[in-house]
Structure formats: C-alpha cells, structure tokens
Write an enzyme that holds these catalytic residues in place. Sequence first.
Site, PDB file in Angstrom:
ATOM      1  N   ASP A  93       0.792  -1.237   0.000  1.00 17.27           N
ATOM      2  CA  ASP A  93       0.000   0.000   0.000  1.00 17.27           C
ATOM      3  C   ASP A  93       0.823   1.285   0.000  1.00 17.27           C
ATOM      4  OD1 ASP A  93       1.095  -0.044   2.509  1.00 17.27           O
ATOM      5  OD2 ASP A  93      -0.747  -0.672   3.516  1.00 17.27           O
ATOM      6  N   GLU A 115      -0.290  -9.083  -1.123  1.00 13.39           N
ATOM      7  CA  GLU A 115      -0.798  -8.525   0.150  1.00 13.39           C
ATOM      8  C   GLU A 115      -2.014  -7.624  -0.114  1.00 13.39           C
ATOM      9  OE1 GLU A 115       0.881  -5.382   2.971  1.00 13.39           O
ATOM     10  OE2 GLU A 115       1.813  -7.180   3.751  1.00 13.39           O
ATOM     11  N   GLU A 129      -1.934   5.177   3.145  1.00 11.24           N
ATOM     12  CA  GLU A 129      -1.891   3.767   2.734  1.00 11.24           C
ATOM     13  C   GLU A 129      -3.275   3.169   2.499  1.00 11.24           C
ATOM     14  OE1 GLU A 129      -0.064   5.092   5.110  1.00 11.24           O
ATOM     15  OE2 GLU A 129       2.010   4.700   4.578  1.00 11.24           O
ATOM     16  N   HIS A 204       7.225   5.099  12.665  1.00 13.62           N
ATOM     17  CA  HIS A 204       7.529   5.925  11.490  1.00 13.62           C
ATOM     18  C   HIS A 204       6.324   6.471  10.747  1.00 13.62           C
ATOM     19  CE1 HIS A 204       6.224   3.086   8.380  1.00 13.62           C
ATOM     20  NE2 HIS A 204       6.558   2.153   9.235  1.00 13.62           N
ATOM     21  N   ARG A 206       3.166   8.285   8.968  1.00 10.88           N
ATOM     22  CA  ARG A 206       2.804   9.680   8.685  1.00 10.88           C
ATOM     23  C   ARG A 206       1.710  10.207   9.611  1.00 10.88           C
ATOM     24  NH1 ARG A 206       4.413  12.157   3.550  1.00 10.88           N
ATOM     25  NH2 ARG A 206       5.932  10.690   2.777  1.00 10.88           N
ATOM     26  N   HIS A 237      13.895   5.147  11.993  1.00 13.13           N
ATOM     27  CA  HIS A 237      13.625   5.338  10.558  1.00 13.13           C
ATOM     28  C   HIS A 237      14.319   6.622  10.093  1.00 13.13           C
ATOM     29  CE1 HIS A 237      11.277   5.963   6.882  1.00 13.13           C
ATOM     30  NE2 HIS A 237      10.703   4.773   7.045  1.00 13.13           N
TER      31      HIS A 237
END
Length: 363
Positions: A93, A115, A129, A204, A206, A237
């Site tokens: 995604d 997936e 995502e 990590h 957003r 990250h």
Amino acid sequence: MKILFVFGTRPEAIKMAPLILKLRQDLDVKVCVTGQHLQMLDNILELFKIVPDFNLNLMKKNQNLEYLTGKILSGVTEILKQEKFDWVLVQGDTTSTMAGAMAAFYQKIKIGHVEAGLRTFNLEDPFPEELNRQITSKMATLHFAPTEKNYQNLLNEGCPKEKIHITGNTIIDSLKWVLKNVPEPEESLEFADTHEPIILVTGHRRENFGDGLIQICSALKKIAKHFPHIQIVYPVHLNPNVQNPVKRILSKIKNVHLLKPLGYPEFIHLMNRSHLIMTDSGGVQEEAPSLGKPVLVMRKTTERSEAVEAGTVKLVGTNSDNIFEEAQNLLSDHSKFKAMSIAHNPYGEGNACEKISRFILGN
Ligand code: UD1
Ligand code: UDP
C-alpha cells in the site's frame, strides 16, 4: 511470460524478494526499483542478491506524496512503453505500489497485487496507505490475500471470487529464509546490557507525525525511568520527521539506545532476543506473532486484526499515559505477559511465494 516487479520501500523489498527468487526459476523476471527508499532498501537487495534492472532513483530528503506519485507514474510508464511485459507485480500500500499499478493499468498490462485486501476502512489512518491499497484493488487483475479476512474484505467490495487467492503473507517466507540462512551476527547487541530484558521499538507512520510521535517518545521516556534495568532499543527510521523528535526527546537516556535502521537479519535476530516489541509498523506486527513476541501497536487502528484476535498483539493508541500503562501492565504482570507470548502464525506458514507463483503460472 514476462513480469515486471515494481517496488520502492523497505517492507516491499522484504516481502517481494522471496517471490522474485521463486518466479525467476520459471519466468522472465525484471525488477524496477522506484528509489522511494535508498539506504533502507539497498541492504535487502544485497541480502537476496537482487540487482534491479531499472532504478528510477527518486528519493529526496523529506519528499512529499505528490512529487513521488507523479515521478513514479511517469517513470514506470516509460519502462512499460519501452519493453513489453505481461504482468506488473506490486505489493501492499505504498506510493510506489499505487503509482506502479496505475502505470500498468494505463498501459493495459495485467496487475498482480501481493498482500491484497487489508483494510481499516478509515482513509485518514493509515494515511495515505488505506487509499493506496483500495485504489490498487480496483486496478488489480489478481489479488493475493494473506488471510481469509482479507479475502472477505475484497469480496465485500465486489471483487470477483475467482480473482482472489488466499496465500498467506510473503513476509513469513522472508522471515523463515533469514532464520534458516543467516546466522545471528555476534556483535549485534554490543550496545546494550544483554543480561537485561530488551524492549524493541520502531515508529515511522505519517499519521503519527507531530503529536503522535511526541506522545510515543514521552511514553518511552517514562518506561525507561520506571524500569531502569530494561534496555529500550530503537532503530530510528531515516525520515527526518521521525529522526528529529525521537532524537530530541530520547537521546541521552542511559537505557534508551537509538540506532540507525538495522539490516533485515540483524533486526529479525534482535526481535528474537527481545522481551517485548512496541511499534507502529505493519510488517513487524506480522513477524512478531511467529516469533512468540508480545507486541503493543502504537496506532489508533490496525488492518492486521488477526494477531490482535489471537491475543499476541494489542492496539494501544498513541496517548502517552495509555502506552505507558499498557507497557507497565505487561512488564509487571507475568501472567499477562505470558498470555501474549504464544507463538502464533495468522499470516501463513512461509509458502506464500509458492502459491502466488502457481496462480500466476496458471493465468
Ligand atoms: C513509506 C511508505 C509507508 C511504509 C514506509 C516503510 C508511502 C506513502 N509511505 O513511508 O507506507 O510503511 O515507507 O518504511 O509510500 N529516507 C531516507 N533513506 C531511506 C528511506 C527514507 O533518507 O532509505 C528518508 C528521506 O528523507 C525520505 C523520507 O525518509 O524523503 C520519507 O520517505 P517516504 O518513502 O516518503 O516515507 P516513509 O515514511 O518511509
Ligand atoms: N526492519 C528492518 N530494520 C529495521 C526496522 C525494521 O529490516 O531497523 C524490517 C522489519 O523486520 C519488517 C519491515 O522492516 O520486515 C517493516 O518495515 P517498516 O516498518 O518500515 O514498514 P511497514 O511494515 O510499516 O510498512
């Protein structure tokens, strides 16, 4: 049959690598790396000895979504116009997934989505995502769903039954490959007191930038203070939106170890040595149950409820006090900890690549 793999980020590489190795045995396979990630991708390609045939080399510091989407769409389109492919395979995604699939869709090339069918049904979380995977599902020719639940999600959205296959998640193929083929590096834990329990942390996402990440770091700081013997190990990250707050709040605490992102085998072996895992990562939620490690997921939603239902993963949100309380519960109550430490395999047995390969060869 000629296949182009398109991917760009660390988790996509980890989840596509064993499938590339598998399909290469029978088919003409080429690999396009978008360059969405750079350092965090290279070690995985090296590990699996994959040399990309195309590299769009896109990564910029603190890149934005519109830059990435536009560049990936036009870059992959150029490749598809130069060379004829029967299939484009994408995974998960990310922006590379969505824009790579769109390039194939416009060129009328069949798309295999690895997936497929994970959903929170909340377009804000995970952002972007949830939209990326929903759009990719609309464009895909074949959907490789890791679990029955993912299969049902796709059916409910009107995907034809015969186009969806339940395969397990290829991340388990990768995990097993590493545990079998790569011995634990001797120096991997020299930064921490290895006689003490380790909490392994990653974060990590957003939607957690800003306040969410500050809350997460405050909770970790409090845990470190209340449990001074516990070693908190956090490979950070490379995204500057993550690096800056994490370093500001957590550096200079004796039992918090901030590391560079680890190579995949180093990370897996560290997971195996850990007492508890605290994360907002998707992939880590899939690996940890196989290793029998309890996971606290520091997000508001999860698209991976299988392990939550099995009791090895708990969704704890992003409020600092809640996160601290949940961690304290597990660290102080052995029976609660033990109940979450059962090895469980909701994402398959490590034969997803074998199954996906069969379905592609049959089409
Ligand atoms: C991306 C995916 C996310 C996935 C995550 C895995 C999107 C929208 N997001 O988020 O779904 O969970 O990857 O890690 O596709 N950077 C480096 N070196 C690297 C990688 C990143 O320096 O090897 C830094 C760069 O400054 C880059 C920034 O991180 O601009 C953000 O990278 P980006 O791919 O945009 O977002 P991620 O947060 O990694
Ligand atoms: N991982 C890694 N090194 C690290 C942290 C994570 O190799 O320092 C691996 C981890 O084992 C998992 C994958 O990266 O397979 C998860 O990637 P990430 O958390 O970046 O993305 P997500 O899964 O959330 O999309």
